[in-house]
Every structure is written in structure tokens, then in C-alpha cells.
Design an enzyme around this catalytic site. Sequence first.
Site, mmCIF file in Angstrom:
data_model
loop_
_atom_site.group_PDB
_atom_site.id
_atom_site.type_symbol
_atom_site.label_atom_id
_atom_site.label_comp_id
_atom_site.label_asym_id
_atom_site.label_seq_id
_atom_site.Cartn_x
_atom_site.Cartn_y
_atom_site.Cartn_z
ATOM 1 N N LYS A 104 0.810 -1.224 0.000
ATOM 2 C CA LYS A 104 0.000 0.000 0.000
ATOM 3 C C LYS A 104 0.848 1.281 0.000
ATOM 4 O O LYS A 104 0.431 2.308 -0.522
ATOM 5 C CB LYS A 104 -0.949 0.000 1.199
ATOM 6 C CG LYS A 104 -2.151 -0.930 0.992
ATOM 7 C CD LYS A 104 -3.232 -0.668 2.018
ATOM 8 C CE LYS A 104 -4.511 -1.400 1.683
ATOM 9 N NZ LYS A 104 -4.410 -2.849 1.954
ATOM 10 N N GLU A 126 -10.872 7.184 3.526
ATOM 11 C CA GLU A 126 -11.544 6.276 4.436
ATOM 12 C C GLU A 126 -10.656 5.054 4.631
ATOM 13 O O GLU A 126 -9.745 4.807 3.830
ATOM 14 C CB GLU A 126 -12.894 5.826 3.856
ATOM 15 C CG GLU A 126 -12.815 4.730 2.803
ATOM 16 C CD GLU A 126 -12.202 5.178 1.486
ATOM 17 O OE1 GLU A 126 -12.154 6.400 1.228
ATOM 18 O OE2 GLU A 126 -11.764 4.289 0.730
ATOM 19 N N SER A 393 1.649 -9.780 -0.748
ATOM 20 C CA SER A 393 1.308 -8.353 -0.684
ATOM 21 C C SER A 393 1.634 -7.693 0.648
ATOM 22 O O SER A 393 1.823 -6.486 0.706
ATOM 23 C CB SER A 393 -0.172 -8.158 -1.011
ATOM 24 O OG SER A 393 -0.985 -8.968 -0.177
HETATM 25 C C1 LIG Z 1 -5.274 -3.909 1.529
HETATM 26 C C2 LIG Z 1 -4.531 -5.153 1.279
HETATM 27 C C3 LIG Z 1 -4.884 -6.033 0.233
HETATM 28 C C4 LIG Z 1 -6.093 -5.829 -0.641
HETATM 29 O O1 LIG Z 1 -6.064 -4.698 -1.447
HETATM 30 P P1 LIG Z 1 -5.852 -4.782 -3.037
HETATM 31 O O2 LIG Z 1 -6.196 -3.415 -3.490
HETATM 32 O O3 LIG Z 1 -6.787 -5.830 -3.562
HETATM 33 O O4 LIG Z 1 -4.454 -5.149 -3.260
HETATM 34 C C5 LIG Z 1 -4.098 -7.163 0.020
HETATM 35 N N1 LIG Z 1 -3.028 -7.423 0.795
HETATM 36 C C6 LIG Z 1 -2.655 -6.612 1.808
HETATM 37 C C7 LIG Z 1 -1.465 -6.969 2.629
HETATM 38 C C8 LIG Z 1 -3.392 -5.456 2.076
HETATM 39 O O5 LIG Z 1 -3.025 -4.654 3.096
#
Ligand SMILES: *Cc1c(COP(=O)(O)O)cnc(C)c1O
Length: 410
Positions: A104, A126, A393
Amino acid sequence: MSDHDSVLGQPARSDLMHADDRGCFGAYGGRHLPPQLEDAIAEVAEQYALAAADPAFLREYDDLLAQYVGRPSPLFFARSLTRHAGGAKIYLKREDLNHTGSHKINHCLGEGLLAKRMGKTRLLAETGAGQHGVALATAAALLGLECEIHMGAIDVAKQRPNVVRMEMLGATVVAVDEGGRSLKEAVDSAFAAYARDYRDTFFAIGSVVGPDPYPTIVRDFQAVVGREARAQILAQEGTLPDALVACVGGGSNALGLFTAFLGDDEVAMYGVEPGGRGAAVGEHAATMTHGRPGMLHGMTTYVLQDDSGQPAPVHSIASGLDYPGVGPQHSYLKDSGRVSYVSVDDRDCLDAFALSCRAEGIIPALESAHAVAYTVQLAGRYGPDAVVIANLSGRGDKDIDYVHEVSSRG
Ligand SMILES: *Cc1c(COP(=O)(O)O)cnc(C)c1O
């Protein structure tokens, strides 16, 4: 070359990449806005087009990614997961190693730089579980901007550590006490605050969702993930991967990984949605599997909805995937057949979480564990010469108390 190509800098199929002049990817996307926000969003679109074509702006963004976020993130060959799956080599793109622990921060810094360039003094957003809020508050602190985060009152109580983090970083957290006191009310409240004061404020959306141009802006700032992964796998394996896997909430980490490979027709792509506890309404957030086209948060896209078109209640063990919509480009990629959308349920997610901890010494975010679960299944269907890349992610520190609790319940 369009502006966006200059940001992406990699081959990409332009027919799958570009929103048209109405901000649409095929039948999806657009700008469905209340009239009082039309000028504000038009200004964002105009200024982003200039920024994306400005080498000085892109250099500043790249410098922050290198020096502050710690990019490039490694592309890690997961030997034990590979042995466990018994097929393709599994590589993990380590977005969990970024500053603040997920992908993010990539788009939050980009949006913050854009806000500054536009002369704005405040970031507004938000947040649901607080992950976007924390990443944005981080960017705001670094760039010397004010930050206001709207959050449902229930989420404020449930996600105390993230509220404390945001406040320590100097952000103001507004607890929203309307309706269901959750993400939907937080979105409405943040939009209302934006409409009151958009002159000094930049609305920073947390995924590839919302009205045009946000799905494009957030994707472009995340595309660094796939750009790096493409160069890394060519260097490490001398070949493109057979498949890519990423979890999909709104879809930003998935498009981040996929974008640089969209033009490589031999690379298969899988978006993994949360199957939750089952297929009944309210038990999952598998938008592509169970949803249909509709309107949500300023865009046309696949939406989980009831018969009257209201967004349906959703559930996922991973709060970051708990969203009844999906970015419009994903809807287009689904219909075009370029990306396959699959789902993984809560139980398989928890198994993959444990496997990643024990086999690789990596505690993944529960969101990312969805991608790991599907990757292990998928790799087993390939031979040993194949290569699969999963986007890890984020890291799972935020999830350990919850996982410990559900595991000890049995
Ligand atoms: C917020 C988040 C997601 C989901 O958001 P996407 O916009 O679909 O990528 C996935 N993995 C993590 C670690 C997150 O914090």
C-alpha cells in the site's frame, strides 16, 4: 506513447490497459459523481496526466521508492513451498518487506506526491481495517501534509493498534457513528468531507477502485511491482513465468504484479478472491464469482448486490479483501479472458498461513495467504521446469493475535 506508457515503461497490451475518454475499460469504470465533485475530480485527472509525463515527478517518486520504501523488493525462490507443492518453482514477490509492511505504501506515496504537486495541504481517505489509513498517514508525515482518516466506529474499536499508529503519525481519525458504523459509512463520510473542502484537500483512494482516474492512478503507482518482478525473473531464471497469482480485494496489488506482463500472452494470470465461509450471501467477498455488473463508489463494475441493487454484506477472514466490489479494469480483464478469477476459502487461507510460517519462516498477511494457498494448488499442476510467481502483498504481524485465537479454538 501515451502518458501512462511512460510511467509503466514496459510492454503492455494497450487494448487491455487504457481507460477510454469516458474513463471506461470496456463497459466498466467511468465517473459516476455527485455534481459538486465533478470539478474536483476533473482537476485530479488533468494534474495526474501532467505529473505522469513529467520526468522530475517520476524521478522523485522513484527516489522515495528506493530510499524510503526499500525497493526493489526481492523476488524470493521459495524452496520448501516448491517441494511441498510438487510441481512448478514458486517465487514470492516480497512486498511484505516494504516500509510499513505491504504494497500500500507504493500508491500512498504516489498520491501524496501528486497532492503536493497540486498545492494541496491535506490528504483525506476512508479506511476499513486501518491498513490504508496507516500507509497514508505515513506518506503524509513524510511529505509534510495533514491527514484525515474516516473510519467506522466499530472498526475504530476493533482495530485499536492501527488507530494508535495513525494518531502517532499525526493523522486525525474521524470515527463514523452512522448506520452500520463500518467501511461503507466511512466512505460516505469521507466523500461528504471532501465535497465540503476540496480546494485544499486530495482524496487518496486506497485501491484501483472509485471514479476515473483513480483506478488508473493507483495502478500506475503499483505497476513497479510487476516491472521489478519481470526483470528479476528474467535475471534469475532466464525466462518469463508460466503464471502469476495475487489476491484481489479492490485489486491494487494484483494489477501491480500483472500490468508489466499483460502483453506477454504466454503468462497466465490468476486473481484470488476470498471464498470466506461458503457461497451464501454475506459469507464471502468473491465478487467475480458471485457478483454481477452494477454501480459502486463512482464506478461501474462487478458488485456483490442484493435484488434491489444494494451492495450485499461481505465476509472474509482477511479484512483487506472484505469489499463488495472490484476495480473496473479487473472486470474488463475477466470478461476479456486475459485473467482468471478464482477463490480460496477461510480454512485453506489459514492452512497456507501456517505453511508459509513453518516452511519459509515468513508470516504472511491473511490477504496474501489467499494467494499462497492458490499458488501451491496451481504449482502442483505444472512440471518442475515451470515457474509461478505469487505476490506476497503484506506481512502478517497484524494478524497473529487473530490467527492464534482461531487456531486455539480448533
Ligand atoms: C489492503 C490489502 C490487500 C487488498 O487490497 P488490493 O487493493 O486488492 O491489493 C491485500 N493485501 C494486503 C497486505 C493489504 O493490506
